[in-house]
Motif scaffolding. Sequence first.
Motif, PDB file in Angstrom:
ATOM      1  N   ASP A   1      45.808  34.790  15.822  1.00  0.00           N
ATOM      2  CA  ASP A   1      44.993  33.664  16.281  1.00  0.00           C
ATOM      3  C   ASP A   1      44.955  33.554  17.797  1.00  0.00           C
ATOM      4  N   ALA A   2      45.982  34.100  18.462  1.00  0.00           N
ATOM      5  CA  ALA A   2      46.087  33.989  19.920  1.00  0.00           C
ATOM      6  C   ALA A   2      46.957  35.137  20.434  1.00  0.00           C
ATOM      7  N   PHE A   3      46.853  35.374  21.736  1.00  0.00           N
ATOM      8  CA  PHE A   3      47.557  36.494  22.354  1.00  0.00           C
ATOM      9  C   PHE A   3      48.184  36.065  23.679  1.00  0.00           C
ATOM     10  N   VAL A   4      49.331  36.660  23.970  1.00  0.00           N
ATOM     11  CA  VAL A   4      49.942  36.561  25.294  1.00  0.00           C
ATOM     12  C   VAL A   4      50.229  37.992  25.724  1.00  0.00           C
ATOM     13  N   ILE A   5      49.751  38.355  26.890  1.00  0.00           N
ATOM     14  CA  ILE A   5      50.008  39.674  27.458  1.00  0.00           C
ATOM     15  C   ILE A   5      50.880  39.461  28.693  1.00  0.00           C
ATOM     16  N   ALA A   6      52.031  40.117  28.722  1.00  0.00           N
ATOM     17  CA  ALA A   6      52.952  39.983  29.853  1.00  0.00           C
ATOM     18  C   ALA A   6      53.176  41.356  30.464  1.00  0.00           C
ATOM     19  N   ALA A   7      53.003  41.448  31.772  1.00  0.00           N
ATOM     20  CA  ALA A   7      53.150  42.737  32.446  1.00  0.00           C
ATOM     21  C   ALA A   7      53.681  42.554  33.853  1.00  0.00           C
ATOM     22  N   SER A   8      54.549  43.469  34.236  1.00  0.00           N
ATOM     23  CA  SER A   8      55.038  43.440  35.610  1.00  0.00           C
ATOM     24  C   SER A   8      54.179  44.369  36.469  1.00  0.00           C
ATOM     25  N   ILE A   9      54.305  44.162  37.752  1.00  0.00           N
ATOM     26  CA  ILE A   9      53.533  44.941  38.719  1.00  0.00           C
ATOM     27  C   ILE A   9      54.482  45.854  39.479  1.00  0.00           C
ATOM     28  N   HIS A  10      54.097  47.122  39.544  1.00  0.00           N
ATOM     29  CA  HIS A  10      54.822  48.094  40.356  1.00  0.00           C
ATOM     30  C   HIS A  10      53.781  48.904  41.112  1.00  0.00           C
ATOM     31  N   GLN A  11      54.021  49.055  42.385  1.00  0.00           N
ATOM     32  CA  GLN A  11      53.095  49.771  43.267  1.00  0.00           C
ATOM     33  C   GLN A  11      51.680  49.202  43.139  1.00  0.00           C
ATOM     34  N   GLU A  12      51.613  47.880  43.121  1.00  0.00           N
ATOM     35  CA  GLU A  12      50.366  47.103  43.152  1.00  0.00           C
ATOM     36  C   GLU A  12      49.529  47.187  41.875  1.00  0.00           C
ATOM     37  N   HIS A  13      50.104  47.668  40.775  1.00  0.00           N
ATOM     38  CA  HIS A  13      49.367  47.768  39.517  1.00  0.00           C
ATOM     39  C   HIS A  13      50.244  47.321  38.349  1.00  0.00           C
ATOM     40  N   HIS A  14      49.598  46.740  37.330  1.00  0.00           N
ATOM     41  CA  HIS A  14      50.294  46.430  36.082  1.00  0.00           C
ATOM     42  C   HIS A  14      50.543  47.742  35.331  1.00  0.00           C
TER      43      HIS A  14
END
Length: 138
Positions: free
Chosen positions: A50-63
Amino acid sequence: MNILIVYGTTEGQTRKIAARTATHIREREHQVDLLDSAALASDLKLGHFDAFVIAASIHQEHHQETVTNFAFAHHELLNTKPAALISVSLSAALQDQKTEAQKYVDRFVAVTGWQPCMTLLLGGLCASPSMITFRSSS
């Protein structure tokens, strides 16, 4: 509500954030699946969420590439459901770098075609001792 949290992590901090987010949602009596983007099944079915959460870290200016690929591959579905992005970076932790952290998110949105309903910029872990400076208290 059935919610999918997909995360990408390099140092493990984003995994902890995603797990804490899952716990918080479960405390509100929702069902949550928590998946590492680096280990997603190629035949993953998303229609029952029904819903989504996307979690991402950034390294070298990109997810993480695995998260970017997931969002790109599923942007049409993500754009039809409640969906949030948690972007984790050192820039988000530094007041004078918030604009830079937002630029990373803007680039991610442009590349993937996904327009999250909500975006949260969170400060990540400073893992490199060379990045820490100490000041004298005198």
